[in-house]
Design an enzyme around this catalytic site. Sequence first.
Site, short mmCIF file in Angstrom:
data_model
loop_
_atom_site.label_atom_id
_atom_site.label_comp_id
_atom_site.label_asym_id
_atom_site.label_seq_id
_atom_site.Cartn_x
_atom_site.Cartn_y
_atom_site.Cartn_z
N ASP A 1 -4.56 -4.75 5.88
CA ASP A 1 -4.95 -5.59 4.76
C ASP A 1 -3.84 -6.60 4.45
O ASP A 1 -2.67 -6.25 4.41
CB ASP A 1 -5.22 -4.71 3.53
CG ASP A 1 -5.86 -5.50 2.39
OD1 ASP A 1 -6.46 -6.56 2.66
OD2 ASP A 1 -5.76 -5.06 1.24
N SER B 1 0.87 -1.18 0.00
CA SER B 1 0.00 0.00 0.00
C SER B 1 0.90 1.23 0.00
O SER B 1 1.81 1.33 -0.82
CB SER B 1 -0.94 -0.04 1.21
OG SER B 1 -1.84 1.05 1.17
N HIS C 1 -2.55 -1.20 -3.45
CA HIS C 1 -3.71 -0.32 -3.29
C HIS C 1 -3.57 0.89 -4.21
O HIS C 1 -2.56 1.60 -4.17
CB HIS C 1 -3.83 0.15 -1.84
CG HIS C 1 -4.14 -0.95 -0.88
ND1 HIS C 1 -4.02 -0.82 0.49
CD2 HIS C 1 -4.55 -2.22 -1.10
CE1 HIS C 1 -4.35 -1.95 1.07
NE2 HIS C 1 -4.66 -2.82 0.13
#
Length: 945
Positions: free
Chosen positions: A131, A12, A39
């Site tokens: 995540d 991310s 992401h």
Amino acid sequence: MKQPHVVGIGASAGGLEALSAMIGALPVDLGNSYVVVQHLSPTHRSMMVQLLGRETAMAVREVEDGAKPEADIVYVAPASRNVIIRDGQFVLLETVREALPKPSVNVFFSSLAADLGEDAIGVILSGTGSDGTVGLREIKASGGFTFAQEPGTAKYGGMPQSAIDAGCVDWVLPPESIAAEIANITRNRGVALKPPAHTTQQPATTIKKLLLKVKQYTRIDFGGYKEATIWRRIERRMAANHVFSIEDYLMLTESQPDELDRLAKDILISVTAFFRDPDAFEVLASQLPVLFKGKQPGDEIRIWVPGCATGEEAYSIAILLSEMLGASASLYKIQIFATDLDNEAMNFARRGLYSEGSLAELKPALLSRYFQAQRGRFEISRTLREMVVFARQDLVQDPPFLRLDLISCRNVLIYLKNDLQAKIFSTFHYGLRPGGLLFLGKSEGVFQQDGLFDVVDKVSRLFRRRGMENRLPAGGFQFPSLGSIPSGNTTRQPEAEQQLLSAAMRRYLPATILINGNFEIQHIFGDTSPFVTLSPGKPTLNLQHLICRELRTDLQLLQHHVEQKLESATGRPRPMLINGEQQFIRLAVHPMENGVSSQLFLVSFEKVPPESPGERVTSEATGDTHSVRDLEDELTTTRERLQTVIEELETSNEEMQALNEEVQAANEELQSSNEELEAANEELQSTNEELTTVNEELQIRSNELAEALNDLEQVQNAISYPLLVCSESARLLRFNAPAASLFSLNASSLQQPLTVMQLPPGMQEFGKQVADALSQRKTITTSVFSNERSYLLNVTPYGTATSNLQGIIITLVDDTERLSRERELRKEQDKLLAIIHNSVSLVSMKDLAGRYEFVNRRFESFFAVNGYELVGKTDAQALPASIAREFRDKELEVVRRQEAIESIERITLANGAERTLRSIRFPLIGDDGLIYGICTQSNDMGSAS
């Protein structure tokens, strides 16, 4: 050909830097496929493919729906679409509109674990949030390899730290080292070990020695685990230690004994999750009201969760019970026995502290109801913690819990051999009450003992205990040796040889029964009906209860002799009436192999020929002084006595068994009480530590408040103008030194209303302004005057987070000098405007954009315009185009040269008259040295002619 690894890489914020380092360090010929799940903003066109393509010679592509992963290619998940892998193909999924990162790392990792199992590799790099933690746990549980970037090397350590805290990471390394380790795993794959079916006796012996060392070091016997599982876990540990032969790995464990503990943990796979397989838990929740229908307040609810790992499954069931029972849960005696072999995992479970990533799949309502945030983690509520008792227990060797309503044993039995699974199912059947439920994992079933359970829901693997009675399997479970691994070269015996053996057995082998150490019949050969009968009542396979009375005593004595001496034993010939004819039968008991201990025995019924008449005469001629009949009578009496002793012994055994069950139950309760006491002690210690910490914090806070109060007093006294602080009822709370001087205040003035405050001579009361500020809850600013001075009054309400209005702050700033200077400036301004307006020159001012800011009256009359309307407009909007262009060009030249410029302009006015202007334009320069406007002064020279 081995299936290539598929490497999932989740990242991310700050992930591009880590991805570039890792992808750039990967060899280009490993044969793996790499899938980057970064992401991304759904509204922004990603350049990830182009950016990563600069770092490696491998091809970099965006994932396409339906494509198959190819070797040595880096795939990038598209923005705003989730990607999964199903049946070896990529599938793109539309994402729901919710506040979750996209694409989801968890979704891809979970599909990777389900589709590839041990061929999956998961990597978590820099990023915020959690995540990827849930998906990485799935990869580890399926036998894959898991990596996380070392948080110290990550720009944002949230994602890797969450996975590390969840305990599902095999390696924590910088990105370049992760690439090197993946290369090592790939290149050495399959080199260390061969599949069990093709192994030789020597490696099998080494494996047996290794497992024996594990048992001695950890007290865990893995002999009953499936061979394939054992081999794969050893291969993982060998890859982690860069060891390429089983012999070298055995030597490594001798120099590093802790490696045996790590191997045991790898085999146990202490990985689980809250509400793993949510659909199955929904089915279980629907069955709980039926299961507890007859329960009344005060009754026991007993649940056993063997193989609980880090406790998520046990707490999930506790949540289901709390949701079902609601406020009445405290009225029941709820005991959830959570057991495991991994002490470290259970210590984690006892603490009940879980990372945010571990709870990612939990519903927000359940999270807020049953967990409390604590320093970046979530602690299980005290109510749930008191329901669960954690204890170390060997599912195979230790006695089970009794009178259970539910057993939840999920994803444990799949690693065990079928015969061991059958014995464990018998144990579960023994521990469950009639009608109790058995909850298994999605890959497990009860086919080994399907006669003991009924199916409640086949898909969810939920079963109900049948009402038949069951006895606890005696003697414990025996683990087969890995030395018995069959060779891949085994061939079938020739058919002729089989026929020979079968015929020889029928002709020469007497009727024989194979029994175990508890006299349970395992197999029957030949006709045993003359010696074994089935009695009325409950059926049993115990040979002691089935064998004829004449041979029962011999059976027990001979079996005991064989078990102790490890050699064959035979009894005396016994006369028996068989098919109307008297025959002599001798009982013989043989071990499976002389000199070798075993739990199996052969019981043979051998026919012995009777003595011939000549032998009988010879016997009588020996001069035996004892009567045969007397001996037979004495022997009969002895047998009867022995039979009585045996019956009494059997009765004692039954009583001992009942007493043993009571002792087990008492031990279970004591174990439960001990766990509760340990938990209470831990909680008291924790509470004491918390109180100590709170006390220290309060002392620190008290010191900080004292310092803040001193600072506040210094600040308010340093303010040069009067300052008053009042309550919402307009009573004085605080004042500074200038206020005390102006209003003659002292310590006794505190808590007095403002209306009694002494004002300077000539100052009007400002109580109305204070009342208006309180009622309207807004700041009021106005001027107040005394005989000598002028003040700017500011009344500001203030409040706190818990109260909208708490008081007001009043300041009076002496602005006498400011007002005097304003009057002088206004007078000078009026003089200057009078000079400019009465000048014969045309005067104008513009900003840098050419908009008018001021024109004098001579300018207005010359161009026939209104000055107020002209302000804010440009020449192009107010004057003829030819004039506007000429004026603008000369103004831009002034800005460019930054100096005054004189010029003569011939212009044609709107009425057609032609005039000549002599103008000077000069820049207006501010204190910062920058031009902020242009002033133009023009004189009318008359007509153009």
